[in-house]
Structures are given as C-alpha cells and as structure tokens.
Motif scaffolding. Structure first.
Motif, PDB file in Angstrom:
ATOM      1  N   CYS A  67       0.908  -0.985   0.186  1.00  0.00           N
ATOM      2  CA  CYS A  67       0.078  -0.265  -0.012  1.00  0.00           C
ATOM      3  C   CYS A  67       0.850   1.303   0.026  1.00  0.00           C
ATOM      4  O   CYS A  67       0.617   2.055  -0.772  1.00  0.00           O
ATOM      5  CB  CYS A  67      -0.843  -0.059   1.308  1.00  0.00           C
ATOM      6  SG  CYS A  67      -2.170  -1.436   0.967  1.00  0.00           S
ATOM      7  N   TYR A  89      -4.037  15.390   4.054  1.00  0.00           N
ATOM      8  CA  TYR A  89      -4.666  15.999   4.934  1.00  0.00           C
ATOM      9  C   TYR A  89      -4.431  17.520   5.443  1.00  0.00           C
ATOM     10  O   TYR A  89      -5.290  18.010   6.161  1.00  0.00           O
ATOM     11  CB  TYR A  89      -4.655  14.938   6.146  1.00  0.00           C
ATOM     12  CG  TYR A  89      -5.523  13.861   6.093  1.00  0.00           C
ATOM     13  CD1 TYR A  89      -6.855  13.636   5.664  1.00  0.00           C
ATOM     14  CD2 TYR A  89      -4.760  12.478   6.248  1.00  0.00           C
ATOM     15  CE1 TYR A  89      -7.164  12.444   5.490  1.00  0.00           C
ATOM     16  CE2 TYR A  89      -5.302  11.331   5.927  1.00  0.00           C
ATOM     17  CZ  TYR A  89      -6.506  11.275   5.570  1.00  0.00           C
ATOM     18  OH  TYR A  89      -7.309   9.959   5.370  1.00  0.00           O
ATOM     19  N   GLY A 377      -2.362   3.688  10.169  1.00  0.00           N
ATOM     20  CA  GLY A 377      -3.744   3.627   9.694  1.00  0.00           C
ATOM     21  C   GLY A 377      -4.292   4.851   9.284  1.00  0.00           C
ATOM     22  O   GLY A 377      -5.096   4.972   8.427  1.00  0.00           O
ATOM     23  N   ILE A 378      -3.692   6.078   9.862  1.00  0.00           N
ATOM     24  CA  ILE A 378      -4.106   7.286   9.179  1.00  0.00           C
ATOM     25  C   ILE A 378      -3.439   7.533   7.783  1.00  0.00           C
ATOM     26  O   ILE A 378      -4.210   7.906   7.031  1.00  0.00           O
ATOM     27  CB  ILE A 378      -3.700   8.451  10.250  1.00  0.00           C
ATOM     28  CG1 ILE A 378      -4.395   8.742  11.587  1.00  0.00           C
ATOM     29  CG2 ILE A 378      -3.732  10.055   9.373  1.00  0.00           C
ATOM     30  CD1 ILE A 378      -3.810   9.378  12.446  1.00  0.00           C
ATOM     31  N   THR A 379      -2.205   7.102   7.658  1.00  0.00           N
ATOM     32  CA  THR A 379      -1.772   7.210   6.310  1.00  0.00           C
ATOM     33  C   THR A 379      -2.362   6.416   5.160  1.00  0.00           C
ATOM     34  O   THR A 379      -2.736   6.694   4.221  1.00  0.00           O
ATOM     35  CB  THR A 379      -0.170   6.782   6.401  1.00  0.00           C
ATOM     36  OG1 THR A 379       0.571   7.411   7.110  1.00  0.00           O
ATOM     37  CG2 THR A 379       0.506   6.798   5.022  1.00  0.00           C
ATOM     38  N   SER A 381      -5.553   5.494   5.360  1.00  0.00           N
ATOM     39  CA  SER A 381      -6.834   6.069   5.234  1.00  0.00           C
ATOM     40  C   SER A 381      -6.801   6.898   3.971  1.00  0.00           C
ATOM     41  O   SER A 381      -7.599   7.373   3.249  1.00  0.00           O
ATOM     42  CB  SER A 381      -7.533   6.389   6.465  1.00  0.00           C
ATOM     43  OG  SER A 381      -6.797   7.830   6.877  1.00  0.00           O
ATOM     44  N   VAL A 384      -7.033   5.379   0.700  1.00  0.00           N
ATOM     45  CA  VAL A 384      -8.168   4.989   0.281  1.00  0.00           C
ATOM     46  C   VAL A 384      -8.891   6.197   0.040  1.00  0.00           C
ATOM     47  O   VAL A 384      -9.806   6.280  -1.236  1.00  0.00           O
ATOM     48  CB  VAL A 384      -8.987   4.430   1.687  1.00  0.00           C
ATOM     49  CG1 VAL A 384     -10.558   4.520   1.477  1.00  0.00           C
ATOM     50  CG2 VAL A 384      -8.503   3.013   2.107  1.00  0.00           C
ATOM     51  N   TYR A 385      -8.799   7.460   0.398  1.00  0.00           N
ATOM     52  CA  TYR A 385      -9.306   8.719   0.152  1.00  0.00           C
ATOM     53  C   TYR A 385      -8.857   8.945  -1.414  1.00  0.00           C
ATOM     54  O   TYR A 385      -9.717   9.567  -2.091  1.00  0.00           O
ATOM     55  CB  TYR A 385      -8.954   9.957   0.837  1.00  0.00           C
ATOM     56  CG  TYR A 385      -9.052  11.034   0.579  1.00  0.00           C
ATOM     57  CD1 TYR A 385     -10.411  11.587   0.616  1.00  0.00           C
ATOM     58  CD2 TYR A 385      -8.157  11.905  -0.098  1.00  0.00           C
ATOM     59  CE1 TYR A 385     -10.799  12.901   0.498  1.00  0.00           C
ATOM     60  CE2 TYR A 385      -8.319  13.221  -0.392  1.00  0.00           C
ATOM     61  CZ  TYR A 385      -9.682  13.718  -0.280  1.00  0.00           C
ATOM     62  OH  TYR A 385     -10.258  15.000  -0.686  1.00  0.00           O
ATOM     63  N   ILE A 405      -7.916  -1.273   3.004  1.00  0.00           N
ATOM     64  CA  ILE A 405      -8.926  -1.413   4.133  1.00  0.00           C
ATOM     65  C   ILE A 405      -8.665  -2.574   5.224  1.00  0.00           C
ATOM     66  O   ILE A 405      -8.876  -2.112   6.519  1.00  0.00           O
ATOM     67  CB  ILE A 405     -10.311  -1.706   3.535  1.00  0.00           C
ATOM     68  CG1 ILE A 405     -10.619  -0.573   2.303  1.00  0.00           C
ATOM     69  CG2 ILE A 405     -11.299  -2.106   4.455  1.00  0.00           C
ATOM     70  CD1 ILE A 405     -11.887  -0.729   1.593  1.00  0.00           C
ATOM     71  N   ILE A 408      -5.892  -1.365   7.521  1.00  0.00           N
ATOM     72  CA  ILE A 408      -6.383  -0.314   8.445  1.00  0.00           C
ATOM     73  C   ILE A 408      -7.294  -0.888   9.667  1.00  0.00           C
ATOM     74  O   ILE A 408      -7.161  -0.470  10.750  1.00  0.00           O
ATOM     75  CB  ILE A 408      -7.399   0.587   7.622  1.00  0.00           C
ATOM     76  CG1 ILE A 408      -6.643   1.550   6.908  1.00  0.00           C
ATOM     77  CG2 ILE A 408      -8.254   1.614   8.547  1.00  0.00           C
ATOM     78  CD1 ILE A 408      -7.534   2.573   5.856  1.00  0.00           C
TER      79      ILE A 408
END
Length: 474
Positions: A67, A89, A377-379, A381, A384-385, A405, A408
């Motif tokens: 990923c 972000y 996990g934030i990275t 996500s 996915v965004y 997913i 995460i």
C-alpha cells in the motif's frame, strides 16, 4: 489536486534495487528476531500459535508495504508518513505526524535496537549473569554515536554498510536454520518434545490483549518495511524499484524468520526459550557449546546493520519535515561538501540518546508499536481517500482497494487491543505527549512567532555545522 515535488534541493538518487532491498530487509533483520521470539511465545502461550503470529506479522508487513508502494509512486517525495499526510490531509495533522515520528517512533526504534546490540555484545563478557544496566546503556549509546557518525559523513558509505551487513545477517540466520536441521537429524525426537507437533496449540492465550502484545513483538521484528518510502527521492526509478524491493525483501525476511523460529524450538524447549534473555545466545550455547559466544557477536552485528538502516531513513523524516516548515529551518539543511542532512541526523541522535536513558527493550517496543500503528492507519486511510476522490492521479503501481482497508482494520485492532483489556497509564502519557505538540504548533508553526530569535540561532548553527539551505544548489 495535483501532487508536485517542491523546487527545493533533491538528494542524489544513489539507491538502486539491490540497495533498496538491503535497506528494507537489512533494517528488518536486526534485533527483533534475536530478542522478540521469547516474548511472542510468552504472550500467546504455545509454539504453534507463535509461528502463526510470525507468519501473519510478515503478511501484514507485506500488505502494508505494498500500500505504501502505491503512495510512494503517487506522491514521489521522501518523508514517508509525514509527507503523505501533509499532501492529503494538510499541515495540522502532518505536524503531529512529524512530532510523533521524530520524537517518539524513530528514537524509540533506535533506542530499542541499540539496547539489543549492547545486550548481545556484552553477553560475551557476562557469561554467568546479566550485565549491569548502566553498562548496557553506555554500550548502547556508543552504538548510536557510531552509526550517527557514519551516516553524517557519507550516505554512500551508509548504504554500502547496509548491503554488507545484509549479506552477513542472511548468512547468520541461514546458519541458525541449518544448525536446527542438523540438530533435528541427530535427534529426531526433539521436534516432538520441543515443538510438540501433536499439541502445538495447547495452552494458547486467545485474549485480545495478549494477541495484541504478541503482534507488537512480531511486527517489531518486521519494522523497516516502510523505510524505503522515507528516502523515495534518493531511489532510482521508484515506480519500478519500490514495489519490487518490497516484495523481494519482505518475502525473504518472512521465510527466514519462520525457519529460524522452528530452529529455536528444535533446540530449546518452549520454557527454555521464554526464560532466555538472549535467545540466540542460548541457542548458540546448546548447539555450539564453548563457541556459543559467536552467536552473541553475530546478533550484535545484525542489530547494528538494522540500526544503520533505521538511522538512515529516520534522519530523512526530520529533514523533510523541516523542509516543509514543520521543524526548525536548520534541520532542512545539508552539509556543503558531504550532501548529507547532518543537522537532522544530529538531532535524531540527541533525541535517541535521551529516550535511551529511562527505557527497557520490552516497554520501548510496546510504546513504539502502539504509536506507529496509529499513524500507519491514518496514512492508509489517505490512500483509500485518493483512490475514491482522486482516481485520475497517475499511478505507476496500484493495489486493490481491499488491501488498505484490511490493513486499516488491523491497525485499529493493534492500537485498541492492549489498551481496552489491560489499560496502562504509560499509553496515556504517550498520547498526551503527542497532543502536547499543539502547544508548539499554534504559536510557532501556524502564527510563526519569534522569527528573529530563530533566525539568529539558525545562522549560528549553519556556520558551526557547515550546512546550507536545501533550496540552493550545493
């Protein structure tokens, strides 16, 4: 939203496929496989379950790294998690990421590796007892300073050391595997006694907390799967070499780890393994007899190579964060002759030495894993965004949507599992420390207060360290 590399100075692209594989696998194969097996087995309670943890940890590391490989080809800048979160972000969350990785994750990882180097190196001299903690800490500090000096003097030499130590580490692990096979051949009943094949999962602990802590120790041994993303700007043909290096390195390491754990369990009983403070030394004493000290030296050298790789990438995170304005300007400068980010490396060294003073290996690893997987996990996500909102972005390499997913969900489990069932006040301290970054962010990053004082300090350090801003051609 288009992602473009900044006009600032780029580090030289000196890392090819071999160097990339060495940086990943050479960092992963370090202290973990020589320090964590007893903790994994202690947490899960059975040999079968411990082998499953090791295999699943390798799979999780591979999925996460693939990923990150897509992220590294979409956002082709060095800096890893920090730069990805910044581009996706924005500045505020990126600042907390930078603070966490620069002041917690990287220094904790460096300190844990240095402690393991010290414990194995000193095992040669303290054969009948554990070395004093003061001696361990001093030896660990020396290891950190040696690696810092090498990385400050030359990036090319640091990469060559990484390749050389990778070959040595693979040979050491291969020797352990062969030693276990020979021991099994000489005494075929040992595998039934130690591995307990018929009841391999007897006594397994299935609580959420113990599984989470076991994964912390297992995944610690694979930490380094993300290191190449921290130095993307120094990687040749990243769109090709990044995913290739990830697959080659993690597959190699996972296979070796499983075989080495089997070898440990063919030579030692589970009880002996759990009670060992240095499992490779115990293995060496049983297999090599009076020559068991060789394993102490080999394990120390292995951890040294891992420390070198972590330092190489960790300094770049600090360097990139400063280049983006989230750390003092001095940390974004490079030496005028050596072209190494020496101020960032020196800063990383100082923080690592401070972390080393109060910490022990097991607690450092647990806090490292808890903090790191929160931001992983934030990275992910963010990936996915981008897949949903920005499908038009060029992607030389891509993974199926299900992969980030799944990782995460695993990251959420790893963060919450040890806290929910058996909460410890130390995890709250780590969280409060990260959140306290707001005290720095609001006045100094957002409102840019006290620029005059910072400028004077920067000019002094610039002259003293012989460094120049990265927005000039050196």
């Amino acid at each position: 939203m288009a992602f473009k590399e900044p006009a600032a100075l780029k580090m030289k692209r000196e890392i090819g496929l071999l160097g990339a594989v060495a940086l990943i696998s050479g960092t992963m194969i370090g202290s973990g496989i020589f320090m964590s097996p007893q903790f994994v087995l202690e947490y899960v309670g059975s040999p079968g379950a411990s082998l499953v943890i090791w295999a699943l940890s390798g799979g999780i590391a591979l999925f996460a790294a693939l990923c990150y490989a897509e992220l590294g080809t979409v956002i082709s800048e060095s800096g890893g998690d920090f730069i990805y979160i910044l581009r996706i972000y924005g500045s505020c969350l990126a600042f907390f990421t930078a603070v966490t990785f620069i002041l917690v994750v990287k220094p904790f990882g460096i300190a844990a590796m240095a402690i393991s180097i010290a414990e194995y190196a000193l095992a040669v001299f303290y054969t009948d007892c554990l070395p004093p903690q003061l001696v361990v800490k001093c030896a660990a500090a020396v290891a950190i300073l040696v690696v810092a000096t090498v990385n400050t003097l030359s990036s090319r030499i640091a990469i060559k050391i990484q390749v050389i130590f990778l070959v040595a580490k693979v040979l050491v692990l291969t020797f352990i595997v062969i030693g276990g096979m020979v021991e099994l051949t000489l005494n075929s009943s040992v595998i039934v006694e130690n591995l307990n094949v018929e009841n391999a999962f007897k006594g397994t602990q299935y609580s959420v907390s113990t599984l989470g802590m076991a994964f912390y120790q297992g995944l610690w041994s694979y930490s380094g799967w993300y290191n190449l993303n921290n130095v993307t700007e120094e990687l040749k043909r990243p769109e090709v070499n990044l995913p290739r290096a990830v697959v080659i390195a993690i597959s190699l390491v996972t296979g070796l780890y499983l075989l080495v754990n089997v070898s440990y369990l063919t030579v030692m009983t589970p009880k002996e393994l759990m009670s060992s403070s240095a499992v490779a030394v115990t293995w060496g004493n049983k297999v090599l007899g009076s020559w068991g000290w060789i394993m102490s030296v080999a394990a120390a050298l292995s951890a040294f190579g891992s420390l070198n790789g972590t330092f190489f990438s960790g300094g770049r995170v600090c360097f990139v964060a400063a280049r983006e304005g989230h750390m003092p300007d001095i940390l974004a400068m490079a030496h005028v002759h050596r072209l190494t980010p020496s101020p960032a490396l020196i800063f990383t060294t100082i923080v690592s030495l401070l972390v080393l003073i109060p910490g022990d290996f097991q607690s450092i690893v647990n806090y490292f894993s808890f903090t790191a997987w929160f931001f992983y996990g934030i990275t992910l996500s963010g990936l996915v965004y981008l897949k949903i909102k920005k499908p038009e972005l060029p992607r030389p390499y891509r993974v199926p949507m299900i992969l980030p997913i799944v990782v995460i969900i695993i990251a959420v489990f790893l963060v919450l599992a040890p806290v929910i069932e058996k909460p410890q006040i130390e995890y709250l301290y780590v969280t409060l420390f990260i959140l306290s970054g707001a005290i720095v962010y609001v006045p100094f990053i957002h409102y840019k207060l006290c620029p005059g004082l910072l400028t004077k300090i920067t000019v002094f350090l610039q002259l003293f360290l012989e460094v120049a801003p990265t927005d000039k051609n050196l």
